[in-house]
Design a protein around this motif. Structure first.
Motif, short mmCIF file in Angstrom:
data_model
loop_
_atom_site.label_atom_id
_atom_site.label_comp_id
_atom_site.label_asym_id
_atom_site.label_seq_id
_atom_site.Cartn_x
_atom_site.Cartn_y
_atom_site.Cartn_z
N ALA A 57 -31.81 -16.71 -4.84
CA ALA A 57 -31.22 -16.46 -3.52
C ALA A 57 -30.02 -15.53 -3.61
N ALA A 58 -29.32 -15.55 -4.73
CA ALA A 58 -28.12 -14.72 -4.89
C ALA A 58 -28.45 -13.24 -4.97
N LEU A 59 -29.72 -12.89 -5.19
CA LEU A 59 -30.12 -11.49 -5.30
C LEU A 59 -30.33 -10.83 -3.94
N ASP A 60 -30.28 -11.59 -2.89
CA ASP A 60 -30.51 -11.04 -1.55
C ASP A 60 -29.43 -10.02 -1.20
N GLY A 61 -29.85 -8.83 -0.83
CA GLY A 61 -28.91 -7.79 -0.41
C GLY A 61 -28.18 -7.09 -1.54
N VAL A 62 -28.57 -7.37 -2.79
CA VAL A 62 -27.88 -6.81 -3.95
C VAL A 62 -28.44 -5.43 -4.30
N ARG A 63 -27.52 -4.52 -4.60
CA ARG A 63 -27.90 -3.16 -5.01
C ARG A 63 -27.96 -3.01 -6.52
N GLY A 64 -27.00 -3.63 -7.22
CA GLY A 64 -26.94 -3.50 -8.67
C GLY A 64 -26.62 -4.83 -9.32
N LEU A 65 -27.19 -5.06 -10.51
CA LEU A 65 -27.09 -6.34 -11.21
C LEU A 65 -26.52 -6.12 -12.61
N PHE A 66 -25.48 -6.89 -12.96
CA PHE A 66 -24.98 -6.92 -14.33
C PHE A 66 -25.54 -8.17 -14.98
N LEU A 67 -26.27 -7.98 -16.10
CA LEU A 67 -27.02 -9.08 -16.69
C LEU A 67 -26.55 -9.37 -18.11
N MET A 68 -26.30 -10.64 -18.38
CA MET A 68 -26.00 -11.10 -19.73
C MET A 68 -27.31 -11.24 -20.51
N LEU A 122 -36.86 -1.52 -12.83
CA LEU A 122 -35.57 -1.12 -12.28
C LEU A 122 -34.99 0.01 -13.12
N ASP A 123 -34.12 0.83 -12.53
CA ASP A 123 -33.29 1.70 -13.35
C ASP A 123 -32.39 0.80 -14.19
N TRP A 124 -32.20 1.14 -15.44
CA TRP A 124 -31.45 0.28 -16.35
C TRP A 124 -30.48 1.08 -17.19
N THR A 125 -29.42 0.42 -17.60
CA THR A 125 -28.49 0.96 -18.59
C THR A 125 -28.16 -0.17 -19.55
N ALA A 126 -28.32 0.08 -20.85
CA ALA A 126 -27.98 -0.92 -21.87
C ALA A 126 -26.65 -0.52 -22.50
N LEU A 127 -25.69 -1.43 -22.46
CA LEU A 127 -24.38 -1.19 -23.05
C LEU A 127 -24.34 -1.85 -24.43
N ALA A 173 -21.84 2.74 -14.41
CA ALA A 173 -23.29 2.72 -14.52
C ALA A 173 -23.93 2.11 -13.29
N LEU A 174 -23.34 1.03 -12.78
CA LEU A 174 -23.90 0.34 -11.62
C LEU A 174 -23.69 1.11 -10.32
N VAL A 175 -22.50 1.64 -10.15
CA VAL A 175 -22.15 2.25 -8.86
C VAL A 175 -22.75 3.64 -8.71
N THR A 176 -22.70 4.44 -9.78
CA THR A 176 -23.13 5.84 -9.67
C THR A 176 -24.60 6.06 -9.95
N GLY A 177 -25.18 5.26 -10.83
CA GLY A 177 -26.55 5.52 -11.25
C GLY A 177 -26.69 6.73 -12.16
#
Length: 276
Positions: A57-68, A122-127, A173-177
């Motif tokens: 439910a927390a993903l509703d309306g989300v543009r970008g996700l930071f994932l552990m 999804l578009d992804w970036t690995a840090l 990475a999240l904001v600009t793409g």
């Protein structure tokens, strides 16, 4: 809206702050769902990354996700994110993910996490980050008790990075793409030995601290007292057997953020009270 998992952790808390200060809407996910210490306006949500039904439910309306990384629910969370219309994901990873060694417990879970984001649609970036400067907090109890500080892997140079800088890279990475579908290798600005970090802490605290290296046997026993044996084996492999080289300074932080990464001295000055 940006969703930050691990929002109370070293990197997650810095990222929540960075996004909020830049004017973005932020939803902060932690196991407790507590809002204590979060910037004003940030939405706190309880969620367990091993139980993806608690984060859906927390993903509703989300543009970008930071994932552990390293959680059993990550593939389902990514599938739920795509279904919810999330555009991009930034994954916290580590330099050992580049080794390809799935038999190593730490490298293995990082490789699996990177595979999951690549395959998510999804578009992804690995840090891929080096060791965190905040790991030095593990020395705080010793430093409060005396001037001799026992450290593991005394001969291992590492370019430790401030979680603040990791968060700054993740934010962009999240904001600009601009870094979509790329691996970003994130390091600090200098290669230091454990004794160098102890010396810096002593200078900041106004004390004459002395580092004493643990033997390989002592280092292993210390690790096994704090984590499962496969993870202890992984760190011994990295920093005693030398299968991971974190000694090389890379320009990623400055290239992405426009400024040099913070030094260990800067980190220590900001965290000095934790060692008193």
């Amino acid at each position: 809206m940006f969703l930050v998992t691990g929002a109370t952790g070293n990197v997650g808390a810095e990222l929540v702050r960075a996004l909020a200060e830049s004017g973005e809407r932020v939803r902060a996910v932690s196991r407790s769902g507590r809002s204590d210490g979060l910037p004003a306006g940030v939405e706190a949500v309880a969620g367990d990354l091993n139980r993806p039904e608690t984060t859906k439910a927390a993903l509703d309306g989300v543009r970008g996700l930071f994932l552990m990384p390293g959680y059993g629910g990550q593939r389902q969370i990514l599938a739920d994110a795509r279904a919810a219309g999330v555009e991009r994901v930034a994954l916290l990873s580590g330099r050992s993910a580049g080794s390809g060694d799935r038999e190593n417990a730490v490298a293995g879970y990082l490789i699996d996490a990177e595979d999951a984001v690549r395959e998510s649609g999804l578009d992804w970036t690995a840090l891929r980050c080096t060791s965190f400067m905040s790991n030095a907090l593990e020395l705080a109890d010793q430093i409060r008790k005396g001037d001799t500080v026992r450290v593991p892997f005394p001969d291992a140079y590492t370019t430790d990075v401030d979680p603040y800088d990791i968060a700054q890279v993740a934010q962009r990475a999240l904001v600009t793409g601009d870094f979509a579908n790329r691996v970003l290798d994130v390091t600090g600005p200098e290669a230091l030995l454990p004794a160098d970090r102890v010396r810096v802490l002593g200078e900041v605290l106004g004390r004459d601290l002395r580092a004493v290296g643990l033997t390989p046997e002592e280092a292993r026993a210390d690790l096994e007292s704090r984590m499962p044996k496969p993870y202890a084996d992984a760190f011994v492999s990295f920093f005693l057997d030398g299968t991971l080289d974190e000694s090389v300074v890379l320009p990623t932080v400055e290239e992405v953020t426009g400024r040099a990464p913070r030094t260990f001295t800067q980190w220590a000055r900001a965290r000095a009270d934790a060692f008193r």
